[in-house]
Design an enzyme around this catalytic site. Structure first.
Site, PDB file in Angstrom:
ATOM      1  N   ASP A 144      33.143  47.758  28.511  1.00  0.00           N
ATOM      2  CA  ASP A 144      33.669  46.397  28.384  1.00  0.00           C
ATOM      3  C   ASP A 144      34.060  45.956  26.982  1.00  0.00           C
ATOM      4  N   CYS A 198      47.675  47.268  48.048  1.00  0.00           N
ATOM      5  CA  CYS A 198      47.777  45.814  48.247  1.00  0.00           C
ATOM      6  C   CYS A 198      48.814  45.465  49.320  1.00  0.00           C
ATOM      7  N   CYS A 201      49.873  41.865  51.079  1.00  0.00           N
ATOM      8  CA  CYS A 201      48.767  40.897  50.925  1.00  0.00           C
ATOM      9  C   CYS A 201      48.923  40.108  49.623  1.00  0.00           C
ATOM     10  N   CYS A 208      43.259  31.358  44.130  1.00  0.00           N
ATOM     11  CA  CYS A 208      42.889  30.910  42.774  1.00  0.00           C
ATOM     12  C   CYS A 208      42.895  29.379  42.657  1.00  0.00           C
ATOM     13  N   CYS A 224      42.495  30.717  33.577  1.00  0.00           N
ATOM     14  CA  CYS A 224      41.485  31.319  34.461  1.00  0.00           C
ATOM     15  C   CYS A 224      40.115  30.712  34.155  1.00  0.00           C
ATOM     16  N   CYS A 251      34.040  33.104  37.608  1.00  0.00           N
ATOM     17  CA  CYS A 251      34.650  32.703  38.885  1.00  0.00           C
ATOM     18  C   CYS A 251      34.867  33.968  39.705  1.00  0.00           C
ATOM     19  N   CYS A 258      39.537  39.328  48.622  1.00  0.00           N
ATOM     20  CA  CYS A 258      40.175  40.627  48.898  1.00  0.00           C
ATOM     21  C   CYS A 258      39.677  41.243  50.212  1.00  0.00           C
TER      22      CYS A 258
HETATM   23  C1  B12 Z   1      39.889  40.359  28.493  1.00  0.00           C
HETATM   24  C2  B12 Z   1      39.066  40.507  29.759  1.00  0.00           C
HETATM   25  C3  B12 Z   1      38.983  39.403  30.614  1.00  0.00           C
HETATM   26  C4  B12 Z   1      39.844  38.154  30.419  1.00  0.00           C
HETATM   27  C5  B12 Z   1      41.283  38.485  30.895  1.00  0.00           C
HETATM   28  C6  B12 Z   1      41.305  39.129  32.308  1.00  0.00           C
HETATM   29  C7  B12 Z   1      42.453  40.078  32.570  1.00  0.00           C
HETATM   30  N1  B12 Z   1      42.846  40.159  33.818  1.00  0.00           N
HETATM   31  O1  B12 Z   1      42.926  40.728  31.663  1.00  0.00           O
HETATM   32  C8  B12 Z   1      39.081  37.116  31.283  1.00  0.00           C
HETATM   33  C9  B12 Z   1      38.096  36.363  30.405  1.00  0.00           C
HETATM   34  C10 B12 Z   1      39.950  36.079  32.012  1.00  0.00           C
HETATM   35  C11 B12 Z   1      38.311  38.037  32.232  1.00  0.00           C
HETATM   36  C12 B12 Z   1      37.870  37.624  33.470  1.00  0.00           C
HETATM   37  C13 B12 Z   1      37.191  38.453  34.360  1.00  0.00           C
HETATM   38  N2  B12 Z   1      36.713  39.685  34.103  1.00  0.00           N
HETATM   39 CO1  B12 Z   1      37.148  40.678  32.483  1.00  0.00          CO
HETATM   40  N3  B12 Z   1      37.619  41.842  31.066  1.00  0.00           N
HETATM   41  C14 B12 Z   1      38.422  41.722  30.059  1.00  0.00           C
HETATM   42  C15 B12 Z   1      38.486  43.038  29.249  1.00  0.00           C
HETATM   43  C16 B12 Z   1      37.554  42.888  28.038  1.00  0.00           C
HETATM   44  C17 B12 Z   1      39.888  43.463  28.802  1.00  0.00           C
HETATM   45  C18 B12 Z   1      40.951  43.396  29.929  1.00  0.00           C
HETATM   46  C19 B12 Z   1      42.345  43.558  29.381  1.00  0.00           C
HETATM   47  O2  B12 Z   1      42.635  44.487  28.647  1.00  0.00           O
HETATM   48  N4  B12 Z   1      43.239  42.624  29.712  1.00  0.00           N
HETATM   49  C20 B12 Z   1      44.585  42.637  29.229  1.00  0.00           C
HETATM   50  C21 B12 Z   1      45.619  42.649  30.338  1.00  0.00           C
HETATM   51  C22 B12 Z   1      46.976  43.114  29.804  1.00  0.00           C
HETATM   52  O3  B12 Z   1      45.192  43.534  31.291  1.00  0.00           O
HETATM   53  P1  B12 Z   1      45.487  43.387  32.840  1.00  0.00           P
HETATM   54  O4  B12 Z   1      45.478  42.030  33.377  1.00  0.00           O
HETATM   55  O5  B12 Z   1      44.563  44.334  33.436  1.00  0.00           O
HETATM   56  O6  B12 Z   1      47.000  43.850  32.807  1.00  0.00           O
HETATM   57  C23 B12 Z   1      47.424  44.830  33.641  1.00  0.00           C
HETATM   58  C24 B12 Z   1      48.156  44.265  34.834  1.00  0.00           C
HETATM   59  O7  B12 Z   1      48.602  42.965  34.518  1.00  0.00           O
HETATM   60  C25 B12 Z   1      49.215  45.293  35.038  1.00  0.00           C
HETATM   61  N5  B12 Z   1      50.532  44.747  35.327  1.00  0.00           N
HETATM   62  C26 B12 Z   1      51.254  43.831  34.685  1.00  0.00           C
HETATM   63  N6  B12 Z   1      52.426  43.655  35.306  1.00  0.00           N
HETATM   64  C27 B12 Z   1      52.440  44.473  36.337  1.00  0.00           C
HETATM   65  C28 B12 Z   1      53.396  44.682  37.292  1.00  0.00           C
HETATM   66  C29 B12 Z   1      53.143  45.647  38.253  1.00  0.00           C
HETATM   67  C30 B12 Z   1      54.188  45.887  39.275  1.00  0.00           C
HETATM   68  C31 B12 Z   1      51.930  46.384  38.240  1.00  0.00           C
HETATM   69  C32 B12 Z   1      51.654  47.426  39.246  1.00  0.00           C
HETATM   70  C33 B12 Z   1      50.971  46.134  37.267  1.00  0.00           C
HETATM   71  C34 B12 Z   1      51.250  45.189  36.339  1.00  0.00           C
HETATM   72  O8  B12 Z   1      49.330  46.111  33.876  1.00  0.00           O
HETATM   73  C35 B12 Z   1      48.441  45.671  32.880  1.00  0.00           C
HETATM   74  C36 B12 Z   1      47.806  46.866  32.213  1.00  0.00           C
HETATM   75  O9  B12 Z   1      47.124  47.661  33.131  1.00  0.00           O
HETATM   76  C37 B12 Z   1      37.919  44.061  30.314  1.00  0.00           C
HETATM   77  C38 B12 Z   1      37.114  45.224  29.718  1.00  0.00           C
HETATM   78  C39 B12 Z   1      38.002  46.271  29.089  1.00  0.00           C
HETATM   79  N7  B12 Z   1      37.653  46.711  27.910  1.00  0.00           N
HETATM   80  O10 B12 Z   1      38.988  46.680  29.704  1.00  0.00           O
HETATM   81  C40 B12 Z   1      37.039  43.167  31.222  1.00  0.00           C
HETATM   82  C41 B12 Z   1      37.050  43.462  32.708  1.00  0.00           C
HETATM   83  C42 B12 Z   1      38.479  43.617  33.133  1.00  0.00           C
HETATM   84  N8  B12 Z   1      36.528  42.235  33.301  1.00  0.00           N
HETATM   85  C43 B12 Z   1      35.828  42.420  34.366  1.00  0.00           C
HETATM   86  C44 B12 Z   1      35.337  41.374  35.206  1.00  0.00           C
HETATM   87  C45 B12 Z   1      34.257  41.744  36.205  1.00  0.00           C
HETATM   88  C46 B12 Z   1      35.865  40.078  35.104  1.00  0.00           C
HETATM   89  C47 B12 Z   1      35.659  38.904  36.089  1.00  0.00           C
HETATM   90  C48 B12 Z   1      35.622  39.316  37.533  1.00  0.00           C
HETATM   91  C49 B12 Z   1      34.352  38.138  35.705  1.00  0.00           C
HETATM   92  C50 B12 Z   1      34.090  36.894  36.521  1.00  0.00           C
HETATM   93  N9  B12 Z   1      33.570  36.987  37.731  1.00  0.00           N
HETATM   94  O11 B12 Z   1      34.308  35.800  36.045  1.00  0.00           O
HETATM   95  C51 B12 Z   1      36.903  38.016  35.764  1.00  0.00           C
HETATM   96  C52 B12 Z   1      38.112  38.354  36.661  1.00  0.00           C
HETATM   97  C53 B12 Z   1      39.332  37.517  36.377  1.00  0.00           C
HETATM   98  C54 B12 Z   1      40.625  38.253  36.752  1.00  0.00           C
HETATM   99  N10 B12 Z   1      41.254  37.879  37.838  1.00  0.00           N
HETATM  100  O12 B12 Z   1      41.030  39.181  36.027  1.00  0.00           O
HETATM  101  C55 B12 Z   1      35.672  43.891  34.680  1.00  0.00           C
HETATM  102  C56 B12 Z   1      36.584  44.249  35.868  1.00  0.00           C
HETATM  103  C57 B12 Z   1      36.046  45.385  36.711  1.00  0.00           C
HETATM  104  C58 B12 Z   1      37.076  45.808  37.720  1.00  0.00           C
HETATM  105  N11 B12 Z   1      36.614  46.225  38.881  1.00  0.00           N
HETATM  106  O13 B12 Z   1      38.258  45.774  37.453  1.00  0.00           O
HETATM  107  C59 B12 Z   1      36.106  44.570  33.306  1.00  0.00           C
HETATM  108  C60 B12 Z   1      36.823  45.903  33.416  1.00  0.00           C
HETATM  109  C61 B12 Z   1      34.798  44.735  32.495  1.00  0.00           C
HETATM  110  C62 B12 Z   1      33.981  45.937  32.948  1.00  0.00           C
HETATM  111  N12 B12 Z   1      33.752  46.895  32.063  1.00  0.00           N
HETATM  112  O14 B12 Z   1      33.549  46.053  34.067  1.00  0.00           O
HETATM  113  N13 B12 Z   1      38.197  39.291  31.716  1.00  0.00           N
HETATM  114  S1  SF4 Z   2      43.422  40.362  47.877  1.00  0.00           S
HETATM  115 FE1  SF4 Z   2      43.044  42.531  47.381  1.00  0.00          FE
HETATM  116  S2  SF4 Z   2      44.493  43.680  48.671  1.00  0.00           S
HETATM  117 FE2  SF4 Z   2      45.170  41.552  48.671  1.00  0.00          FE
HETATM  118  S3  SF4 Z   2      46.671  41.471  47.012  1.00  0.00           S
HETATM  119 FE3  SF4 Z   2      44.710  40.859  46.116  1.00  0.00          FE
HETATM  120  S4  SF4 Z   2      43.842  42.740  45.289  1.00  0.00           S
HETATM  121 FE4  SF4 Z   2      45.492  43.341  46.697  1.00  0.00          FE
HETATM  122  S1  SF4 Z   3      38.655  34.391  38.357  1.00  0.00           S
HETATM  123 FE1  SF4 Z   3      40.351  33.351  37.337  1.00  0.00          FE
HETATM  124  S2  SF4 Z   3      42.151  34.227  38.338  1.00  0.00           S
HETATM  125 FE2  SF4 Z   3      40.420  34.676  39.691  1.00  0.00          FE
HETATM  126  S3  SF4 Z   3      40.369  32.967  41.151  1.00  0.00           S
HETATM  127 FE3  SF4 Z   3      39.008  32.442  39.449  1.00  0.00          FE
HETATM  128  S4  SF4 Z   3      40.297  31.206  38.101  1.00  0.00           S
HETATM  129 FE4  SF4 Z   3      41.664  32.312  39.427  1.00  0.00          FE
END
Ligand code: B12
Ligand code: SF4
Ligand code: SF4
Length: 388
Positions: A144, A198, A201, A208, A224, A251, A258
């Site tokens: 993380d 996905c 879906c 959200c 978020c 959250c 899912c």
């Molecule tokens: C910053 C961060 C956050 C931030 C930003 C979240 C985010 N989605 O990036 C905040 C504070 C909001 C957050 C929240 C949460 N987080 Co967080 N977070 C991180 C962290 C430290 C970095 C993630 C990152 O690099 N984000 C940057 C963006 C660019 O990444 P991304 O959204 O994944 O972007 C990808 C997609 O958008 C995709 N994409 C973009 N456009 C398109 C288009 C297409 C067609 C496709 C296919 C893909 C695509 O490509 C991007 C690169 O892969 C990681 C740990 C780590 N070192 O990786 C944990 C991590 C992601 N978090 C985690 C968790 C558990 C959470 C929460 C569930 C906690 C909670 N219950 O509140 C929430 C979930 C919110 C959500 N819906 O994402 C876990 C997720 C585990 C998993 N199964 O994925 C991680 C991996 C930590 C861990 N080691 O377990 N988090």
């Molecule tokens: S709820 Fe699960 S299966 Fe449906 S779009 Fe989101 S990540 Fe994909």
């Molecule tokens: S964790 Fe963030 S993106 Fe996911 S439902 Fe909650 S507010 Fe929305």
């Protein structure tokens, strides 16, 4: 290392995959995958776009470590492969059940037990020690907090796919996997990469409460609730205060929506299970915590990391959403006491909550009493905009 198919090292590596999987499972990990490090990956461009658009908000550390985040080898030049591990933290009941209990705090599933960073890091380090002893390779452990993109790495290693909610979804564990990674200087055979399941879906996007998704697979973290409750330190715009309901830490709505969770199972690691009472903490009691009581209640919990002031701010916003026709005097008393708190964000959030629970007359009386002594401009304007 000589990696021709008939070399001793290659035999060692094939055996390594089975061996490491067995060792990881024995330590409690739920899934294990292996991936070579790609020359280039889409994730780098997407991360740049995410930061460029400002979606990371106040998480300046993402910007500062951007170069290192772009590719695992920027973290360690000698890395050739990654072992990616998933750790199941599935809830043992409907995670959204508490959202209708407006007087109680809803804590997200990942934070109801001990801090997963500590639990998983310990196990990863143990696994790493065993691997080094058995194979004499070099490796580094991440969970993380390191500047490594764990989700796309986990997808390459076959643990699941990045769903439209942007988290990794597993066919076996649904949305509930923590991720950890080990980079190694060995070249390991690639696991089968998981494809996206996905389809059409969009349940997570529609679930959200703040409409934080810019589109499928793209999150604006600034909107978020996980970011707002955990990472962001200031006063929130009003629309998020009302949308948060009673979610005082993290959250789960998009994760819980899912359909792949139908395969999920409850966490077996005792340290990650919900602590006694953590599903039903009273907001009014939480609002009365001082620093020592906060530290004691959240000892070893990830919640301790955000500190008392940020936590009280979240609790106050939730209290502001909890008033009904019968105003609870204990709530009013706790909020009124916090109008004199040292932290401006605590005072400001108490003002907002009271503006929603008191009659215009009673609020006006409090305002006349407190406003003249207020020296913080944000708290001042919080009082001023709720004029009766
Ligand atoms: C910053 C961060 C956050 C931030 C930003 C979240 C985010 N989605 O990036 C905040 C504070 C909001 C957050 C929240 C949460 N987080 Co967080 N977070 C991180 C962290 C430290 C970095 C993630 C990152 O690099 N984000 C940057 C963006 C660019 O990444 P991304 O959204 O994944 O972007 C990808 C997609 O958008 C995709 N994409 C973009 N456009 C398109 C288009 C297409 C067609 C496709 C296919 C893909 C695509 O490509 C991007 C690169 O892969 C990681 C740990 C780590 N070192 O990786 C944990 C991590 C992601 N978090 C985690 C968790 C558990 C959470 C929460 C569930 C906690 C909670 N219950 O509140 C929430 C979930 C919110 C959500 N819906 O994402 C876990 C997720 C585990 C998993 N199964 O994925 C991680 C991996 C930590 C861990 N080691 O377990 N988090
Ligand atoms: S709820 Fe699960 S299966 Fe449906 S779009 Fe989101 S990540 Fe994909
Ligand atoms: S964790 Fe963030 S993106 Fe996911 S439902 Fe909650 S507010 Fe929305």
């Amino acid at each position: 290392m000589d990696m021709r198919p008939d070399s001793p090292a290659a035999h060692k590596v094939t055996g390594f995959k089975a061996d490491i999987t067995t060792r990881a499972m024995a330590l409690g990990f739920s899934s294990v995958g292996f991936t070579n490090l790609p020359q280039e990956w889409d994730a780098a461009q997407r991360l740049k776009a995410f930061i460029g658009a400002g979606y990371h908000g106040e998480m300046k550390w993402m910007e500062e470590t951007l170069e290192r985040r772009l590719h695992p080898q920027n973290m360690w030049n000698g890395a050739k492969s990654a072992i990616v591990l998933g750790f199941n933290y599935g809830p043992d009941s409907d995670p959204l059940l508490g959202l209708s209990e407006r007087d109680l705090a809803n804590i997200s599933v990942y934070a109801r037990g001990d801090d997963y960073h500590d639990v998983i890091k310990k196990k990863l380090k143990q696994l790493a020690t065993d691997i080094v002893a058995a194979y004499g390779c070099e490796l580094k452990v991440f969970v993380d907090t390191a500047p490594l993109m764990e989700k796309p790495l986990a997808q390459l290693a076959g643990l699941g796919w990045q769903g439209k909610h942007t988290n990794l979804v597993s066919r076996e564990f649904g949305s509930w996997l923590f991720l950890g990674s080990i980079l190694t200087d060995m070249e390991l055979p690639q696991s089968l990469i998981e494809r996206d399941h996905c389809g059409s879906c969009r349940a997570c996007l529609d679930a959200c409460p703040t409409d934080a998704f810019v589109g499928p697979y793209q999150l604006d973290a600034r909107e978020c609730l996980s970011y707002l409750t955990i990472e962001f330190r200031g006063h929130w715009p009003d629309r998020f205060r009302t949308a948060m309901g009673n979610r005082v830490y993290g959250c789960d709505d998009c994760l819980a929506a899912c359909p792949w969770n139908k395969f999920a199972v409850a966490a077996s690691e005792a340290k990650l299970k919900a602590r006694e009472g953590f599903n039903a903490l009273s907001l009014v009691e939480l609002a009365q915590l001082d620093d020592a009581a906060f530290r004691a209640l959240f000892s070893k919990s990830p919640i301790k990391r955000i500190g008392l002031a940020t936590f009280l701010r979240n609790v106050h916003y939730a209290m502001g959403n909890s008033f009904d026709d019968l105003v609870d005097p204990d709530k009013i008393a706790a909020l009124t006491r916090n109008l004199s708190h040292d932290s401006p964000v605590v005072r400001g959030s108490a003002v907002w909550a009271l503006s929603r629970g008191l009659s215009a007359e009673d609020f006006g009386a409090l305002r006349s009493q407190h406003l003249p002594q207020e020296d913080d401009p944000d708290v001042w304007s919080e009082w001023s905009r709720h004029v009766a």
